[in-house]
Design a protein around this motif. Structure first.
Motif, short mmCIF file in Angstrom:
data_model
loop_
_atom_site.label_atom_id
_atom_site.label_comp_id
_atom_site.label_asym_id
_atom_site.label_seq_id
_atom_site.Cartn_x
_atom_site.Cartn_y
_atom_site.Cartn_z
N LEU A 248 0.84 -1.20 0.00
CA LEU A 248 0.00 0.00 0.00
C LEU A 248 0.88 1.25 0.00
O LEU A 248 0.60 2.23 -0.69
CB LEU A 248 -0.93 -0.01 1.22
N LYS A 249 1.98 1.17 0.75
CA LYS A 249 2.89 2.31 0.82
C LYS A 249 3.49 2.59 -0.55
O LYS A 249 3.55 3.73 -1.00
CB LYS A 249 3.99 2.02 1.84
N ASP A 252 0.91 4.07 -2.75
CA ASP A 252 0.74 5.47 -2.37
C ASP A 252 1.87 6.33 -2.95
O ASP A 252 1.62 7.38 -3.56
CB ASP A 252 0.72 5.54 -0.83
N ASP A 253 3.09 5.85 -2.80
CA ASP A 253 4.25 6.58 -3.33
C ASP A 253 4.12 6.82 -4.83
O ASP A 253 4.50 7.86 -5.35
CB ASP A 253 5.55 5.81 -3.06
N ASP A 255 1.33 6.94 -6.42
CA ASP A 255 0.08 7.66 -6.67
C ASP A 255 -0.90 6.85 -7.54
O ASP A 255 -1.58 7.39 -8.41
CB ASP A 255 0.38 9.02 -7.34
N TYR A 277 -7.63 4.35 1.84
CA TYR A 277 -6.55 4.92 1.02
C TYR A 277 -7.07 6.14 0.23
O TYR A 277 -8.19 6.11 -0.30
CB TYR A 277 -6.02 3.82 0.09
N ARG A 278 -6.26 7.18 0.13
CA ARG A 278 -6.72 8.44 -0.49
C ARG A 278 -7.12 8.27 -1.95
O ARG A 278 -7.99 8.98 -2.46
CB ARG A 278 -5.63 9.51 -0.36
N ASN A 279 -6.47 7.34 -2.66
CA ASN A 279 -6.81 7.13 -4.07
C ASN A 279 -7.70 5.92 -4.28
O ASN A 279 -7.74 5.37 -5.37
CB ASN A 279 -5.54 6.95 -4.89
#
Lengths: 308, 429
Positions: A248-249, A252-253, A255, A277-279
C-alpha cells in the motif's frame, strides 16, 4: 437506427453504444446526485431476476430503475427451487405474461441471459452470468476511471486475483481496451488463463506488476464459493497477492488508484488501511453504479412497446 | 426373382470400372484384411458383361459403387419417443446416410446388461429397423462403474464388444479385473480416455472461446492420461481394447505408440472431431457441445492424419440424439451430443473426400472394412461369412439439409441449412 434491445456483453456493443452509455452516465449522475428523478422509464416495468445472491448489483439496479420512474418487481428465486432440469423458458413465458419491459438477470451459469434474450421481447440486461460477463460493472468501472482520468487512452490497469472465475475481469478488461487503455492480469497461476487465450499480459507476482507501471490496481474478490477443489493455498493469498501494508505504501508513493467490485474480503485482497486509502475509488464505483445503470436502462429499446 | 445388373459402375476405392451382376436378393461385400471382395456377384470389366435386354439394369455411369458404411458408435434412444420409434427412426437415418449397420451403445432405455434387454432390443430391430443394429454389452451393471456386467451371459447372446457408452471409467480396479475376465472370452472393451476428477464440471475445450464465454475447460491432458491408463491396463490384462472417440493430437500419438508396441488396440474418431473445432461453439451454440469436446485445429489435423496412416481405425458418427428443448438450454446445462448420422456419407464426402483430404480408399477402410473387422471378429475366419451390402453414390447430387430431411427427427445437428454433395442409394436391389 434504434438502440440494442439487450445488454448481454460489452463485445455485442458498437463503439457508439459504449460512448453513448458512458455519456449518459454522466448526465444521469447529476440527476441522481441532485435527488431528482428522470422520466425515461415512466410507465415501464422492470423485473429483477436474480438466481444468485447479490446485494449491491440488485439494489443498484432497483434504485436506478426507480429513479427513472419505472415500476420495479423483484422475483425471488429460492435456491431450493432451482432444480436440475428447470425450464428457464417456462419461467420467462410466465414473466412475459406479466408484460415486463426490462428483465435484469443474474445466474450462476454462463450464457443464461442470452437464452432469455432470444426468447423474450423485453430488454434483457445481464447482471452477471457465471464467469462470462458483467457489462453494467464494466460501464461503472469505465465511467469511474473517466471521471478520475478523463480520456483512458494509454492508461494502464492491472486486474488482480481470480481471473478464471471472474466475469468482472472479462467485461471490464474488454471495455477498457475498447477505450484505449492497456490491461494486464495478475493472480495465482491456476486462476489466471494463458495469454494466448486471453490476449492480455499475464503476471503471477507483484514485482512484475510494478515493473509494468500500472496507473490503476483493480482487485477482484476471491470467490471461494466457485472453488469446489482448492486452486491455491488460501493461507498464502494475502501475503502473495493482496495489497499488504507494505505494498500500500508503494502504491501510495506511486500515486496509483485502487478499485474493487466488492464485496471486499478484508485481510485477503486488501489490508484494513487500504479501505481508507486516499486514491481508493471503491466508493465512487458504488455511487457510479446507479448512474451507469440508469444510463443503460434508458439507452436500450425493448420490443414490448410494439405490442401496446 | 431375377438378377440385377449394374452397368459402368466405378469401384470407389480404386476407380476401376465394372459391370456387376448381383445375385437375386444379394449384394454382399466381404471385408478381408488388405482388400475387398464381392461375393454373390459376378464382376467383369465395364462393357464386357453380357447383359440380357430385359434384365433389371442400374446405369451407374458417373456414379460410384462402394460397400455401405458401418458405424462403430451410435446411440439409438431418442428421449420422449418409444423404443420402437427410436429404433425405426435411427434405422432410417442410418440408411439415408449410407450406413447399413451400427454398433449400438447402451443407454438408460437400452441397458444391455442382461439377456432380456438384448432380446427385446433385437426383436425391435428385426421388426422395425432398416439398418442392422448390433448391441454393445455394458461393461458395468447399469453403467454405474462399480460392478461387472454378466459377461458370460452377454457373450452367449452374441455380444463381442463391451462399452459403458463413454461413461468415465471410475473404478480402475474393477476395470482391470473386468479386462482380465473378458480377455479369456475374447471380448473387446470399448472405452474412452478420461480422468473424471480433472474433467468434472467442465463443458468445452480450454482456449480463446472458453475464456470469452466464461466456461470451464476440459484439458486435453485428462483424456490423454486416461488413455494411457486404459492402454496399460488392457495390455497388462491381455484384453482387446477399442479406444472410443479420441479427440486430441497426443491421444493419436499414444495409440500409435501402443500399436507399435504390439498392444491389441484399435481406435475410433468421431466425424465431428475431424470437421469442427472449439471455435465453432461461437456464442454458446449447444449443437457444438460434444463429449469429449471439440478441440483445436491442430488436433483435428492430427486426427485426420491418424485416420490416413491407419493409427485411427474407424470414423464413427457418435450419433447422440437430443431433444430440441434439451439443446435450447444454456451451454453448461445442455447435454453433450451431435447428430451427423442422417447425412453421414454425404458429410464425409463434402468436407473430406471432395476437398482431397481423404481418399475413397481411406474412407472405405475407416468406415467399412475396419469397423466390420472389429465388430464382427468371427467374420474373418468364417468360411461363408455375411458381408456388407453395396451402395451407389452419386457425387453430382446435392441436397439442402432441412428439418424434413432428417429421418432421425432430432435437430441437434449443425448441418441444418447446409448444402451437402452426394446422393446415396441404399439398399441396391
Amino acid at each position: 437506427m434504434s438502440t440494442p434491445k439487450d445488454l448481454l456483453t460489452i463485445e455485442s456493443l458498437s463503439d457508439t453504444d459504449i460512448r453513448s452509455i458512458l455519456k449518459g452516465a454522466a448526465e444521469m449522475k447529476q440527476v441522481f446526485c441532485s435527488g431528482k428523478t428522470h422520466p425515461a422509464l415512466a410507465g415501464k416495468s422492470v423485473l429483477t431476476l436474480f438466481y444468485e445472491p447479490s446485494t449491491r448489483t440488485r439494489s443498484s439496479f432497483e434504485l436506478a430503475a426507480r429513479r427513472l420512474q419505472a415500476d420495479v418487481t423483484t422475483f425471488t428465486v429460492a435456491t431450493s427451487s432451482v432444480v436440475k432440469g428447470e425450464c428457464v423458458h417456462d419461467t420467462i413465458d410466465t414473466l412475459m405474461s406479466m408484460h415486463m419491459d426490462y428483465i435484469i438477470v443474474r445466474h450462476k451459469n454462463s450464457g443464461i441471459p442470452a437464452v432469455i434474450g432470444r426468447h423474450a421481447k423485453a430488454s434483457v440486461i445481464n447482471a452477471g452470468d457465471g464467469a462470462h460477463a458483467h457489462p453494467s460493472q464494466a460501464f461503472l468501472d469505465a465511467f469511474t476511471l473517466q471521471e478520475k482520468y478523463g480520456e483512458l487512452t494509454g492508461k494502464r490497469v492491472v486486474i488482480i486475483g481470480d481471473i478464471l472465475h471472474s466475469r468482472v475481469a472479462r467485461s471490464t478488461s474488454t471495455i477498457l481496451k475498447r477505450l484505449g487503455a492497456a490491461v494486464a492480469y495478475m493472480g495465482p497461476g491456476p486462476l489466471v488463463p494463458q495469454e494466448k487465450h486471453t490476449g492480455i499480459p499475464r503476471f503471477t507476482n507483484w514485482d512484475a506488476v510494478f515493473e509494468w507501471k500500472p496507473d490503476v490496481i483493480y482487485l477482484l474478490r476471491v470467490q471461494n464459493e466457485r472453488m469446489d477443489t482448492p486452486f491455491f493455498p488460501s493461507a498464502d493469498y494475502h501475503n502473495a497477492f493482496g495489497v499488504t501494508e507494505e505494498r500500500l505504501k508503494r502504491i501510495d508513493d506511486l500515486d496509483l488508484s485502487i478499485m474493487h467490485p466488492g464485496p471486499v474480503n478484508r485481510g485477503v485482497e486488501l489490508c484494513d488501511n487500504a479501505m481508507e486509502y486516499r486514491n481508493s475509488l471503491i466508493c465512487n464505483q458504488v455511487e457510479n453504479g446507479v448512474a451507469a445503470r440508469m444510463s443503460i436502462l434508458s439507452y436500450l429499446t425493448p420490443r414490448t412497446q410494439n405490442n401496446d | 426373382m431375377t438378377s440385377t445388373y449394374i452397368r459402368n459402375a466405378t469401384w470407389a476405392p480404386t476407380g476401376e470400372k465394372f459391370d456387376i451382376r448381383l445375385a437375386p436378393g444379394h449384394s454382399q461385400v466381404v471385408p478381408e484384411f488388405g482388400g475387398i471382395t464381392i461375393s454373390d456377384a459376378e464382376v467383369s470389366p465395364a462393357g464386357q458383361m453380357n447383359i440380357p435386354e430385359r434384365a433389371r439394369i442400374i446405369d451407374a455411369a458417373g456414379k460410384l459403387i462402394l460397400p455401405a458404411l458401418f458405424d462403430m458408435h451410435a446411440k439409438v434412444e431418442i428421449e420422449g419417443r418409444s423404443k420402437r420409434e427410436s429404433v425405426t427412426r435411427t434405422g432410417q437415418a442410418a440408411v439415408q446416410g449410407g450406413v447399413w449397420g451400427m454398433l449400438v451403445q447402451p443407454t438408460a432405455g437400452f441397458m444391455f446388461d442382461n439377456s432380456a434387454a438384448l432380446d427385446s432390443f433385437r426383436e425391435a430391430v428385426g421388426q422395425r429397423s432398416a439398418a442392422e443394429m448390433i448391441p454393445a454389452g455394458c461393461i458395468s451393471q447399469g453403467m454405474k462403474g462399480d460392478q461387472q456386467a454378466p459377461y458370460n451371459t452377454l457373450a452367449a447372446r452374441g455380444i463381442s464388444i463391451l462399452s459403458d457408452a463413454g461413461e468415465r471409467p471410475g473404478n480402475l480396479l474393477m476395470m482391470h479385473r473386468a479386462m482380465k475376465y473378458v480377455a479369456e472370452l475374447g471380448m473387446t472393451m470399448a472405452i474412452r480416455g478420461d480422468v473424471p476428477s480433472i474433467t468434472a464440471n467442465t463443458c468445452m475445450h480450454p482456449g480463446t472461446t472458453s475464456y470469452k464465454l466464461g466456461l470451464h475447460g476440459t484439458p486435453a491432458c485428462a483424456e490423454e492420461i486416461g488413455l494411457e491408463i486404459i492402454v496399460r491396463l488392457a495390455q497388462d490384462a491381455g484384453c482387446k481394447l477399442h479406444v472410443q472417440t479420441v479427440s486430441t493430437a497426443e491421444g493419436v500419438e499414444i495409440i500409435r505408440r501402443a500399436k507399435a508396441a504390439g498392444c491389441k488396440v484399435t481406435a475410433e474418431v468421431a466425424l465431428h472431431h475431424l470437421l469442427f473445432t472449439h471455435e465453432n461453439v461461437g456464442d454458446y451454440d449447444t449443437n457444438y457441445k460434444t463429449l469429449p469436446p471439440l478441440r483445436d485445429k491442430t488436433d483435428t489435423e492430427a486426427l485426420l492424419a491418424g485416420v490416413k496412416d491407419g493409427t485411427i481405425d474407424c470414423i464413427v458418427s457418435d450419433h447422440t440424439p437430443c431433444t430440441p428443448f434439451a439443446k435450447k438450454q444454456d451451454f453448461p446445462s445442455a447435454p453433450q451430443g451431435m447428430c451427423l448420422l442422417d447425412y453421414f456419407l454425404p458429410t464425409i464426402y463434402t468436407y473430406l473426400v471432395k476437398p482431397g483430404k481423404l481418399s475413397w480408399g481411406e474412407l472405405v477402410q475407416a468406415c467399412c472394412v475396419n469397423p466390420c473387422t472389429i465388430a464382427y471378429p468371427d467374420v474373418i475366419d468364417a468360411e461363408e461369412p455375411e458381408g456388407m451390402p453395396l451402395l451407389l453414390f452419386d457425387p453430382q447430387a446435392a441436397s439442402v439439409v432441412t428439418e424434413e430431411t432428417l429421418p432421425c427427427g432430432t435437430l441437434n445437428t449443425p448441418l441444418l441449412g447446409h448444402t451437402l454433395c452426394g446422393g446415396v442409394t441404399l439398399p441396391l436391389q
